[in-house]
Motif scaffolding. Structure first.
Motif, PDB file in Angstrom:
ATOM      1  N   GLU A   5       0.833  -1.209   0.000  1.00 25.69           N
ATOM      2  CA  GLU A   5       0.000   0.000   0.000  1.00 25.69           C
ATOM      3  C   GLU A   5       0.870   1.263   0.000  1.00 25.69           C
ATOM      4  OE1 GLU A   5      -1.704   1.070   3.798  1.00 25.69           O
ATOM      5  OE2 GLU A   5      -3.558   1.698   2.822  1.00 25.69           O
ATOM      6  N   ILE A  50       4.799   5.583   6.820  1.00 24.41           N
ATOM      7  CA  ILE A  50       3.404   5.324   6.425  1.00 24.41           C
ATOM      8  C   ILE A  50       2.939   3.917   6.819  1.00 24.41           C
ATOM      9  CG2 ILE A  50       1.904   4.917   4.425  1.00 24.41           C
ATOM     10  CD1 ILE A  50       3.115   7.254   3.048  1.00 24.41           C
ATOM     11  N   HIS A  58       0.979   3.280   9.931  1.00 23.39           N
ATOM     12  CA  HIS A  58      -0.349   3.882  10.122  1.00 23.39           C
ATOM     13  C   HIS A  58      -0.410   4.662  11.429  1.00 23.39           C
ATOM     14  CE1 HIS A  58      -2.540   0.770   7.311  1.00 23.39           C
ATOM     15  NE2 HIS A  58      -1.457   1.283   6.765  1.00 23.39           N
ATOM     16  N   PRO A  59       0.542   5.548  11.662  1.00 26.37           N
ATOM     17  CA  PRO A  59       0.561   6.262  12.938  1.00 26.37           C
ATOM     18  C   PRO A  59      -0.493   7.366  12.965  1.00 26.37           C
ATOM     19  CG  PRO A  59       2.228   7.167  11.516  1.00 26.37           C
ATOM     20  CD  PRO A  59       1.579   6.040  10.744  1.00 26.37           C
ATOM     21  N   ARG A 117      -4.378  12.995   2.126  1.00 30.28           N
ATOM     22  CA  ARG A 117      -4.790  11.626   1.846  1.00 30.28           C
ATOM     23  C   ARG A 117      -4.828  10.748   3.095  1.00 30.28           C
ATOM     24  NH1 ARG A 117      -2.288   7.749  -2.850  1.00 30.28           N
ATOM     25  NH2 ARG A 117      -3.680   6.008  -2.426  1.00 30.28           N
ATOM     26  N   LEU A 118      -3.838  10.909   3.960  1.00 30.97           N
ATOM     27  CA  LEU A 118      -3.743  10.027   5.133  1.00 30.97           C
ATOM     28  C   LEU A 118      -4.569  10.521   6.312  1.00 30.97           C
ATOM     29  CD1 LEU A 118       0.063   9.162   5.181  1.00 30.97           C
ATOM     30  CD2 LEU A 118      -1.790   7.897   4.118  1.00 30.97           C
TER      31      LEU A 118
HETATM   32  P1  ADP Z   1     -10.237   6.926   0.866  1.00 31.83           P
HETATM   33  O1  ADP Z   1     -11.239   7.954   1.259  1.00 31.83           O
HETATM   34  O2  ADP Z   1      -9.833   6.999  -0.564  1.00 31.83           O
HETATM   35  O3  ADP Z   1     -10.569   5.534   1.331  1.00 31.83           O
HETATM   36  P2  ADP Z   1      -8.395   7.023   3.037  1.00 31.83           P
HETATM   37  O4  ADP Z   1      -8.437   8.239   3.894  1.00 31.83           O
HETATM   38  O5  ADP Z   1      -9.074   5.848   3.594  1.00 31.83           O
HETATM   39  O6  ADP Z   1      -8.906   7.385   1.610  1.00 31.83           O
HETATM   40  O7  ADP Z   1      -6.866   6.674   2.775  1.00 31.83           O
HETATM   41  C1  ADP Z   1      -6.291   6.516   1.494  1.00 31.83           C
HETATM   42  C2  ADP Z   1      -5.300   5.381   1.573  1.00 31.83           C
HETATM   43  O8  ADP Z   1      -4.349   5.640   2.597  1.00 31.83           O
HETATM   44  C3  ADP Z   1      -5.989   4.099   1.909  1.00 31.83           C
HETATM   45  O9  ADP Z   1      -5.376   3.071   1.152  1.00 31.83           O
HETATM   46  C4  ADP Z   1      -5.772   3.916   3.386  1.00 31.83           C
HETATM   47  O10 ADP Z   1      -5.706   2.574   3.762  1.00 31.83           O
HETATM   48  C5  ADP Z   1      -4.429   4.595   3.566  1.00 31.83           C
HETATM   49  N1  ADP Z   1      -4.307   5.209   4.880  1.00 31.83           N
HETATM   50  C6  ADP Z   1      -5.237   5.867   5.574  1.00 31.83           C
HETATM   51  N2  ADP Z   1      -4.763   6.325   6.733  1.00 31.83           N
HETATM   52  C7  ADP Z   1      -3.474   5.936   6.779  1.00 31.83           C
HETATM   53  C8  ADP Z   1      -2.414   6.116   7.710  1.00 31.83           C
HETATM   54  N3  ADP Z   1      -2.559   6.796   8.866  1.00 31.83           N
HETATM   55  N4  ADP Z   1      -1.221   5.588   7.416  1.00 31.83           N
HETATM   56  C9  ADP Z   1      -1.054   4.927   6.278  1.00 31.83           C
HETATM   57  N5  ADP Z   1      -1.983   4.733   5.354  1.00 31.83           N
HETATM   58  C10 ADP Z   1      -3.186   5.211   5.594  1.00 31.83           C
END
Ligand code: ADP
Ligand code: ADP
Length: 226
Positions: free
Chosen positions: A117, A149, A152-153, A183-184
């Protein structure tokens, strides 16, 4: 959810040097906060105290309203990206990203999913089998971000992550880190001595000098400051 609060935080090093003086910063959930100021003003020390890599001399550090002064770094739900990337030279890109999860005993399938991912998000899927010395500066920086990343902190810390890159790449990576923030949905604290970087990236900017916080505000407010 991740708020971070520094309340009357001080750092006095063992040699008696008072590097951070009575710092008070309230960081909201999902905020992008930039600590800016000249070299030696105490930015990195502040960041390292939040990460748990440096003891706090006095004051209270809370994450989501829980006092974490004595919580070890690995239990703080924080990941940090260092200026010099801090990659393991003998490990592949994949293993560099997986390492922090392995030592935390994540299971194999979960590690694989998280590494894939992160590689996708950072567009480094084609580099997973390379060693750091086979990468450009920008690619190394992406791997360093990837290593954060995968955890997932709730909170990301960046210590001058772009200062080893050339000017063009630096501008590009600024935009990438800003879009990663969106995004995160994470809370981010970012240290730089570069005022332009601070102004273009921060929701909130903390200006430090000689260990003291001089101003806190959004870019527009600070820009109009006399
Ligand atoms: P969407 O609204 O497109 O689902 P997300 O906010 O869920 O977007 O996150 C986009 C991507 O980043 C997803 O693949 C999700 O799993 C990942 N993601 C979300 N939060 C984190 C995080 N804190 N650390 C790493 N990856 C994350
Ligand atoms: P910045 O990140 O703003 O460049 P630092 O937080 O790295 O500043 O350093 C702040 C001050 O603390 C500097 O004067 C530095 O020399 C000093 N300092 C940093 N680490 C130590 C240490 N381990 N012992 C004593 N003084 C230190």
């Amino acid at each position: 959810m991740a708020t971070v609060d520094l309340k009357n935080i001080n750092k006095v090093y063992d040699n008696g040097f008072h590097a951070v003086k009575d710092a008070n910063i309230h960081i909201k959930d999902r905020e992008f906060v930039v600590l800016v100021g000249p070299s030696g003003c105490g930015k990195t020390t502040t960041l390292r105290m939040v990460a748990g890599l440096e003891d706090i001399s006095s004051g209270d550090l809370t994450i989501d309203e829980k006092r974490v002064n004595d919580t070890p770094p690995k239990d703080r739900d924080i990941a940090m990206v260092f200026q010099n990337y801090a990659l393991y030279p003998h490990m592949t890109v994949h293993d560099n990203m997986a390492f922090g999860l392995k030592i935390r005993k994540f299971d194999k399938a979960d590690i694989q999913a998280r590494v894939n991912e992160a590689a996708r998000i950072l567009d480094i899927e084609a580099l997973l089998d390379r060693k750091p010395k086979q990468l450009s500066g920008g690619q190394r920086q992406r791997v360093a971000v990837g290593r954060a990343i995968v955890r997932h902190p709730k909170v990301f810390l960046f210590d001058e992550p772009l200062s080893n890159l050339d000017a063009k790449l630096r501008v590009q990576m600024r935009a990438e880190i800003s879009s990663l923030h969106t995004r995160l949905n994470a809370t981010m604290i970012y240290v730089t001595h570069d005022q332009v970087e601070a102004m273009t990236m921060g929701d909130k900017i903390v200006v430090m000098k000689d260990g003291v916080i001089m101003q806190i505000g959004d870019p527009l407010t600070l820009y109009n400051y006399p």
